[in-house]
Structures are given as structure tokens and as C-alpha cells.
Design a protein around this motif. Structure first.
Motif, PDB file in Angstrom:
ATOM      1  N   THR A  42       0.839  -1.203   0.000  1.00 17.20           N
ATOM      2  CA  THR A  42       0.000   0.000   0.000  1.00 17.20           C
ATOM      3  C   THR A  42       0.875   1.255   0.000  1.00 17.20           C
ATOM      4  O   THR A  42       0.570   2.242  -0.672  1.00 17.20           O
ATOM      5  N   SER A  66      -5.263  -1.740   3.061  1.00 16.83           N
ATOM      6  CA  SER A  66      -3.901  -1.223   3.279  1.00 16.83           C
ATOM      7  C   SER A  66      -3.057  -2.185   4.108  1.00 16.83           C
ATOM      8  O   SER A  66      -2.299  -1.768   4.974  1.00 16.83           O
ATOM      9  N   LYS A  89      -5.136   1.327  -1.626  1.00 11.57           N
ATOM     10  CA  LYS A  89      -5.347   0.519  -0.419  1.00 11.57           C
ATOM     11  C   LYS A  89      -5.430  -0.975  -0.687  1.00 11.57           C
ATOM     12  O   LYS A  89      -5.491  -1.768   0.240  1.00 11.57           O
TER      13      LYS A  89
END
Ligand code: PRX
Length: 430
Positions: free
Chosen positions: A184, A348, A380
Motif C-alpha cells: 500500500t 492497506s 489501499k
């Protein structure tokens, strides 16, 4: 004599000055009533004043006794299976589970995986950007690196402050050799292009690691080509809070890489892929990722609820540890994590259970029902997509009732996307 720990901050004392200082302090002691034969305990750091205080006692015939300070505590001896820590992680039933790890197995596993997966060398400077509140910070900021005596960077700030070059500035500043972060973060930095990375040299970098979620090949390529300049092997490490340390991972420079694959099991880890009926699949296949035997770092129980430990990980396929992840094995035997196949979402790199989010929603008075699913997100990985039915009637009825009175409680509420209006904006209702 040197003073303080700052380079350049130092003090030189001649023997004459030392005598003066000793006499001055001896007079201070006398004025406090200290006399020959008294015992004086001294509790001071490594500064010139400590020597002065000792000799001042001697000057007036007092007996000094130095108390050792900033640094000794005899360790308590523990059994290897004594608990080391509990870390809470989302559970698919909604209530977080306290994953319990023990002293020896966990530490041995964190130390060994760290040493081999990051190819640790004595002159390394290692930096893992994870939060210590996450298992990655436990295993690969605290226990694994410290057990190997590594020099580490511990970073409190944000990777985007004061600008998106911050990580690479730190890499150059401390000559970081081994760097470990999450997909992420890579995707987020990738959005800003190569220029903020190329502002810094990054010559010290040798191995780049990733953890927490599947890394998409595009992010992998950017990490490999731009950050590591095709010089640094990428270790895509698959593991879980429960596993204590890496379970599927390449060994840098030794394992031929495939972008997006966590490659092969670590020593002692025996994976298998099962179909829905619990049969082991051979060769290229896709199904449930399970492990067939324990390794030293595997969790020992769910804190306070051993039954839940057994139900969560061993009930669906008796005799196997169930990861909750889907997995594909290709013709070369490489493992590819396809994502969660239970009711968990990975936002994430952090696991959330759909039930946990749904119950948070329905606790709100205006939500009647809620369903949560994952939706692909460019940074994410996954994001929360909520479908809710709102208690509009209840809320709005209350609003009218509160303002006007019980007599005005509406019986019907019609939801309309827009209302017809006159040119002056007055609603017309025929
Ligand atoms: O779905 C897998 C994903 O993260 C889950 C474990 O999450 P957690 O216990 O919070 O620990 C994260 C840090 C180890 C796994 O079940 N996951 C973790 N690493 C990878 C991954 N998915 C794909 N590739 C990885 N390298």
C-alpha cells in the motif's frame, strides 16, 4: 575528560582545577554536616563531577559508595513455552482474537527468518516502516533485528512529510541497506512518479521487502526498477499475525523471483492446497492455503479461549492449519496468494472482518441493516463498500415530532430523488 555524547561537546580539567573543584565540593559536604567516617552514596552518570564527588569524600575522610545507575536488571528466567505477548487481530465472527506467542519458539523464528530472508550482514542498516502495533513491527522491528544485533532505523513520522521523498532521504541519510515496507505504501508513492525517488541516490540499498497483502505486478515492477534500480532482490514475504514470522518467502538472490509471488515455503514450513472437500491438490492448482505441520513461531492459543483457537484454525480441515487465504500454485511450484477467502478484508495491509464493520454500522441508530464487501482500490488494495438500509423513517419521524410535537408524527415518508419546483425555487406538490 569528555562530556556528554555530542561530538565536539567536551571538557578538559587540569590537576590543579580538579583539586579546586574537589575542595569546593568537600566544603559543600562539610556544610551539610558530613564528617570523617560518614558514608556517602553517590548516584551519578559518567561525568567529571562524579570523580570530584568521590575525591571530595576522600578529602574529608568520608567513605564513598557508588551506586551503579541508565542500566542493570537481572533477567527473569522463563520457560520456553511461557507467554511472550498477545496481539489482537480481527476475527471473522467480529470479535478480535488475542493471538498468543511464546518466548522461545517465536523469538527463534523471528530471529532466523530475519537473518535469512534479509540476508543479514554485520554492516547492515535495516529499516522496516511498519507500526510496532502490528505484528510486522513486533517480529521485524523489535525481536528479529535485535536478536541479530542489527543497526536499525526506527521511524515515527509519515512517509509523505514534508514531502513524498522522505523515505529515500532517510535511506541516504542512514545508508539503509535492507528496507521493508507494505504494497500500500509502494502504490501510494508510485502515484507521484519516479522523480521524488530519483532525487536521492539510494546506493546503499541491497534488499527490498514487502509484506501485508498481495503485491500487484505493476507495484512490484516499480519497486524493483525505480526504487531498487534492478539491483535489489525483492522479498515478497507472506505471513500472518498467527504465524509469528515469514512462512512463504523468497531468499534474496537465491530464489528466482516472479513478480507477485511469495515463491516458496521457509525451512520447516510445509504448505498444501486443498479443495472444498479437504483433498490435497497436486501440481498446478488453486484452493485453500493450509500448513501441514507446525513451525517454532506459530501461535499457541487464542488468549483466554483455546476452543476458539481450535475452531478457527483447525476445524474446517482437521489436521491442517487453515490460513484463511486462497492460493494458486503454478507449474513451477511457485505459490501465489489470491487473497482472503473468509469474511475478512485487507485494507492497506490491515485485516478487517466484514462482521466487525457491519456491527459498528448497525450500532448507529439510523442504520437498520448493513452489508460490507471489499472493492478493489488502487492504493489501499481493498476498500470498504457499504450497502446499508437506513432507518430514514425513524430518524425523520423523530425530527418532526421533536420540533412540532407528537401530533405531527408522520405516517408515510416517500423517498424522492428530486422535487418539482417553481422558477423561484418553491416546491410544488399537486
Ligand atoms: O491475507 C494475507 C495477507 O495478510 C494476512 C495476514 O494479516 P495480518 O495477520 O494482519 O499480518 C500482516 C503482516 C504479516 C494474510 O492472511 N498477507 C500478508 N502478507 C502477504 C499477504 N498476502 C499476500 N502476499 C503477502 N506477502
Amino acid at each position: 575528560a569528555t562530556r556528554s555524547n555530542e561530538p565536539g561537546d567536551e571538557l578538559t580539567v587540569t590537576y590543579r582545577e580538579l583539586l579546586q573543584r574537589v575542595c569546593q565540593f568537600a566544603n559543600v559536604l562539610k556544610s551539610q554536616g558530613v564528617k570523617k567516617g560518614d558514608r556517602v552514596s553517590i548516584y551519578m552518570p559518567m561525568v567529571v563531577e562524579l570523580v570530584v564527588a568521590m575525591l571530595a569524600c576522600v578529602r574529608i575522610g568520608a567513605v564513598h559508595s557508588i551506586v551503579v545507575i541508565s542500566d542493570e536488571c537481572e533477567p527473569e528466567w522463563c520457560e520456553s513455552e511461557d507467554p511472550l505477548f498477545i496481539l489482537y487481530t480481527s476475527g471473522s465472527t467480529g470479535k478480535p482474537k488475542g493471538v498468543l506467542h511464546t518466548v522461545s519458539g517465536y523469538m527463534l523464528y523471528a530471529a532466523t527468518t530475519f537473518k535469512l530472508v534479509f540476508d543479514h550482514q554485520s554492516d547492515d542498516v535495516y529499516w522496516c516502516t511498519a507500526d510496532i502495533g502490528w505484528i510486522t513491527g513486533h517480529s521485524y522491528i523489535t525481536y528479529g533485528p535485535l536478536a541479530n544485533g542489527v543497526s536499525s532505523v526506527l521511524f515515527e513520522g509519515l512517509p509523505t512529510y514534508p514531502d513524498v521523498s522522505r523515505m529515500w532521504e532517510i535511506v541516504d541519510k542512514y545508508h539503509v541497506t535492507k528496507f521493508y515496507t507494505a504494497p500500500t505504501a509502494i502504490r501510494m508513492l508510485m502515484k507521484f512518479g519516479s522523480e521524488p525517488v530519483q532525487k536521492y541516490k539510494r546506493e546503499s540499498l541491497k534488499v527490498l521487502g514487502t509484506v501485508g497483502e498481495p503485491i500487484n505486478p505493476e507495484a512490484w515492477q516499480w519497486y524493483y526498477n525505480v526504487v531498487g534500480e534492478k539491483r535489489c532482490p525483492i522479498v515478497d514475504t507472506f505471513w500472518q499475525t498467527e504465524t509469528g514470522g515469514h512462512v512463504l518467502t523468497p531468499l534474496p538472490a537465491a530464489t528466482p523471483m516472479k513478480p507477485g509471488s511469495a515463491t516458496f515455503p521457509f525451512f520447516g514450513v510445509v504448505p498444501a492446497i486443498l479443495n472444498e472437500s479437504g483433498e490435497e491438490l497436486e501440481g498446478p492448482s488453486e484452493g485453500y492455503l493450509v500448513f501441514k505441520q507446525p513451525w517454532p513461531g506459530v501461535m499457541r492459543t487464542v488468549y483466554g479461549n483455546h476452543q476458539r483457537f481450535e475452531t478457527t484454525y483447525f476445524k474446517k480441515f482437521p489436521g491442517y492449519y487453515v490460513t484463511g487465504d486462497g492460493c494458486r500454485r503454478d507449474k513451477d511450484g511457485y505459490y501465489w496468494i489470491t487473497g482472503r477467502i473468509d469474511d475478512m478484508l485487507n485494507v492497506s495491509g490491515h485485516l478487517l472482518s466484514t462482521a466487525e464493520v457491519e456491527s459498528a454500522l448497525v450500532e448507529h441508530k439510523s442504520v437498520a441493516e448493513a452489508a460490507v464487501v471489499g472493492r478493489p482500490h488502487p492504493v489501499k488494495g481493498e476498500s470498504l463498500y457499504l450497502t446499508i438500509s437506513i432507518n430514514t423513517d425513524i430518524c425523520l419521524c423523530f425530527a418532526v415530532r421533536e420540533k412540532i410535537g407528537a401530533i405531527a408524527t408522520p405516517d408515510y415518508i416517500q423517498n424522492a430523488p428530486g422535487l418539482p419546483k417553481t422558477r423561484s425555487g418553491k416546491v410544488i406538490f399537486i
